[in-house]
Write an enzyme that holds these catalytic residues in place. Structure first.
Site, PDB file in Angstrom:
ATOM      1  N   LEU A  11       0.837  -1.081   0.350  1.00  0.00           N
ATOM      2  CA  LEU A  11       0.190  -0.128   0.075  1.00  0.00           C
ATOM      3  C   LEU A  11       0.935   1.308  -0.075  1.00  0.00           C
ATOM      4  O   LEU A  11       1.573   1.667   1.076  1.00  0.00           O
ATOM      5  CB  LEU A  11      -1.377  -0.136   1.113  1.00  0.00           C
ATOM      6  N   CYS A  13       2.778   3.558  -2.934  1.00  0.00           N
ATOM      7  CA  CYS A  13       4.462   3.609  -3.657  1.00  0.00           C
ATOM      8  C   CYS A  13       5.642   4.587  -4.015  1.00  0.00           C
ATOM      9  O   CYS A  13       6.004   5.197  -5.721  1.00  0.00           O
ATOM     10  CB  CYS A  13       4.086   2.546  -4.739  1.00  0.00           C
ATOM     11  N   VAL A  16      10.206   4.852   0.213  1.00  0.00           N
ATOM     12  CA  VAL A  16       9.989   4.542   0.886  1.00  0.00           C
ATOM     13  C   VAL A  16       9.557   2.405   0.016  1.00  0.00           C
ATOM     14  O   VAL A  16      10.132   1.923  -0.198  1.00  0.00           O
ATOM     15  CB  VAL A  16       8.945   3.877   1.911  1.00  0.00           C
ATOM     16  N   GLY A  17       8.153   2.680  -0.662  1.00  0.00           N
ATOM     17  CA  GLY A  17       6.966   1.767  -0.919  1.00  0.00           C
ATOM     18  C   GLY A  17       8.449   1.366  -2.244  1.00  0.00           C
ATOM     19  O   GLY A  17       8.437   0.175  -3.003  1.00  0.00           O
ATOM     20  N   SER A  18       8.778   2.348  -3.303  1.00  0.00           N
ATOM     21  CA  SER A  18       9.147   1.517  -4.273  1.00  0.00           C
ATOM     22  C   SER A  18      11.028   1.031  -4.134  1.00  0.00           C
ATOM     23  O   SER A  18      11.181   0.013  -4.644  1.00  0.00           O
ATOM     24  CB  SER A  18       9.400   3.016  -5.111  1.00  0.00           C
ATOM     25  N   ALA A  45      -1.226  -1.096  -4.468  1.00  0.00           N
ATOM     26  CA  ALA A  45      -2.136  -0.078  -4.460  1.00  0.00           C
ATOM     27  C   ALA A  45      -1.526   1.493  -4.423  1.00  0.00           C
ATOM     28  O   ALA A  45      -0.522   1.872  -3.548  1.00  0.00           O
ATOM     29  CB  ALA A  45      -2.964  -0.183  -3.131  1.00  0.00           C
ATOM     30  N   ILE A 137      17.446   2.760  11.657  1.00  0.00           N
ATOM     31  CA  ILE A 137      18.096   1.491  13.449  1.00  0.00           C
ATOM     32  C   ILE A 137      16.904   0.975  13.990  1.00  0.00           C
ATOM     33  O   ILE A 137      15.743   0.884  14.719  1.00  0.00           O
ATOM     34  CB  ILE A 137      18.166   3.141  14.191  1.00  0.00           C
ATOM     35  N   ASP A 202       6.152  14.921  13.723  1.00  0.00           N
ATOM     36  CA  ASP A 202       7.067  13.858  14.257  1.00  0.00           C
ATOM     37  C   ASP A 202       8.167  12.902  15.430  1.00  0.00           C
ATOM     38  O   ASP A 202       7.289  11.967  15.691  1.00  0.00           O
ATOM     39  CB  ASP A 202       7.984  14.135  13.066  1.00  0.00           C
ATOM     40  N   LYS A 206       6.448   9.533  17.642  1.00  0.00           N
ATOM     41  CA  LYS A 206       7.392   8.537  17.948  1.00  0.00           C
ATOM     42  C   LYS A 206       8.202   8.429  19.366  1.00  0.00           C
ATOM     43  O   LYS A 206       8.236   7.304  19.943  1.00  0.00           O
ATOM     44  CB  LYS A 206       8.858   9.379  17.268  1.00  0.00           C
TER      45      LYS A 206
END
Length: 429
Positions: A11, A13, A16-18, A45, A137, A202, A206
């Site tokens: 889900l 691309c 990161v997805g690619s 997707a 990491i 962000d 985390k």
């Protein structure tokens, strides 16, 4: 080795997805050997199907993510689209239709991880999310598994590469905030809209995830005190240097001394140059974990980027696929302690306060009296005056944040105090 492949739905691309798809293809044989079965990318997707995606069969591309996760023959769903919806619904739907999930979605996990944990447990599926915190990491798995028999008392770290790059440039190159931000944007470290990074959102997401895992309790994003770096000035960096410190945006998760509560916070702070986190440069991340038996552990490396994040995703994918072959699941949510999250006012630390004051006799005595009246002990004072104006820098001993806030409010009411130029916590000593 089992010959029937394990089917993976992707889900998203983007960057990161690619990379995930590329590694699945280029390292297919190695991944199959490590898992015990080959992997098959069964569908991808996306929102823009017309975009050319090198190395991915166009026949796998779909805009119907819901249909993809409902197929029933999907073994693992990899979610890298981010955001709250439709990601939350897609993940829970994947669990309902037999798939485990690997996610890099820190915002969703921090805001509503409970829903995902509950759905995974209800359907007997895995939920892995190493890539959600600190990129490549290894951090989540050590906290969930390697330190499962220990008691973690503190997690302290730099978990946002963009802000670390900006502060590093301000410190080492003498850049102003705007100049450093422009450089980070030009290098691709900062988004066109850097708000999530520079305002601490962000890092706060985390911190919520890390606190929940470290202390075996539920910590949501709203529980995390958050301050960004937009108010940090060159003068703050200069003051830090005079103290033998530097400034970092820190995520700090702590168990109270009595063990009955926890705190989670994100804010800029001065840390001594002798602390290992002080030497973390540019866009790198580093996290200190303090445990009763293990002592101090430090995790360091690239905290973002396509390839590093994809590395963490693939590590989770291998683990989840192994579990699938063995008919087992990995660790789920551990929230048995049910510890409350204390307010920021209860946090105890040291402070660096820079005051603009009138340059005349008696000012220091007035200021010192206000600190004493609010129970905040002064460690050092530095005063510099010129032409009727002065700068007064006060560094305190450890005090509760609420006491410091009351002190500052009272200082602002003094006729001799023209302004509170900056307030910064001092950590890591």
């Amino acid at each position: 080795m089992r010959t029937r492949p394990l089917k993976v739905a992707l889900l998203g691309c983007g960057v990161v997805g690619s990379e995930v798809a590329r590694i699945m293809t280029t390292h297919a044989d190695d991944l199959a050997a490590r898992i015990g079965a080959p992997l098959e990318l069964a569908g991808v997707a996306v929102r823009r199907p017309s975009k050319v995606r090198e190395g991915i069969d166009p026949a796998l591309i779909t805009t119907d993510a819901t249909a993809l996760v409902k197929r029933g023959d999907i073994d693992v769903v990899v979610e890298v689209i981010g955001g709250i919806e439709p990601a939350r619904t897609l993940i829970t739907t994947a669990f309902e239709h037999g798939a485990s999930v690997v996610s890099a979605n820190k915002a969703l996990l921090a805001k509503d991880g409970t829903t995902l944990y509950d759905a995974a447990a209800r359907h007997g599926r895995d939920l892995y999310f190493e890539a959600a915190v600190a990129g490549a990491i290894p951090l989540i798995r050590p906290l969930r598994e390697s330190l499962a028999g220990d008691t973690v008392n503190r997690v302290l770290g730099i978990v946002n590469g963009t802000t670390n790059f900006i502060l590093d440039r301000m410190d080492t190159a003498g850049s102003g905030y705007s100049e450093a931000l422009d450089e980070a944007t030009a290098l691709g470290y900062a988004e066109a809209d850097p708000t999530a990074d520079v305002e601490g959102f962000d890092a706060a997401a985390k911190a919520a995830i890390l606190a929940g895992i470290a202390f075996h309790t539920r910590v949501r994003l709203d529980d995390v005190h958050r301050e960004g770096i937009t108010e940090v000035t060159s003068a703050d960096l200069a003051s830090a240097q005079r103290m033998g410190c530097t400034v970092k945006l820190l995520a700090i998760c702590e168990r109270a001394a009595d063990g009955k509560s926890v705190t989670a916070r994100v804010h800029p702070a001065m840390i001594p140059l002798s602390h290992p986190l002080a030497s973390v440069r540019e866009a790198y991340n580093a996290v200190f974990v303090e445990a009763e038996a293990a002592g101090q552990l430090m995790f360091y490396g690239p905290g973002a980027g396509g390839a590093p994040t994809a590395s963490a995703v693939l590590g989770d994918l291998v683990a989840v696929c192994r579990n699938k072959l063995n008919g087992a699941t990995g660790p789920g949510e551990s929230a048995y302690t049910r510890l409350p999250v204390s307010s920021m006012g209860e946090v105890v630390t040291r402070y660096h306060i820079n005051l603009d004051v009138a340059d005349k006799p008696g000012v220091l005595a007035q200021v010192a009296t206000v600190f004493a009246e609010h129970g905040v002990s002064i460690d050092t004072v530095r005063q510099k005056g010129k032409d009727g104006e002065a700068s007064l820098v006060v560094v305190t001993h450890r005090a509760a944040d609420a006491a410091l806030s009351g002190t500052v409010e009272a200082l602002r009411k003094l006729d001799t105090v023209r302004g509170v130029a900056s307030i910064m916590r001092v950590e890591g000593e």
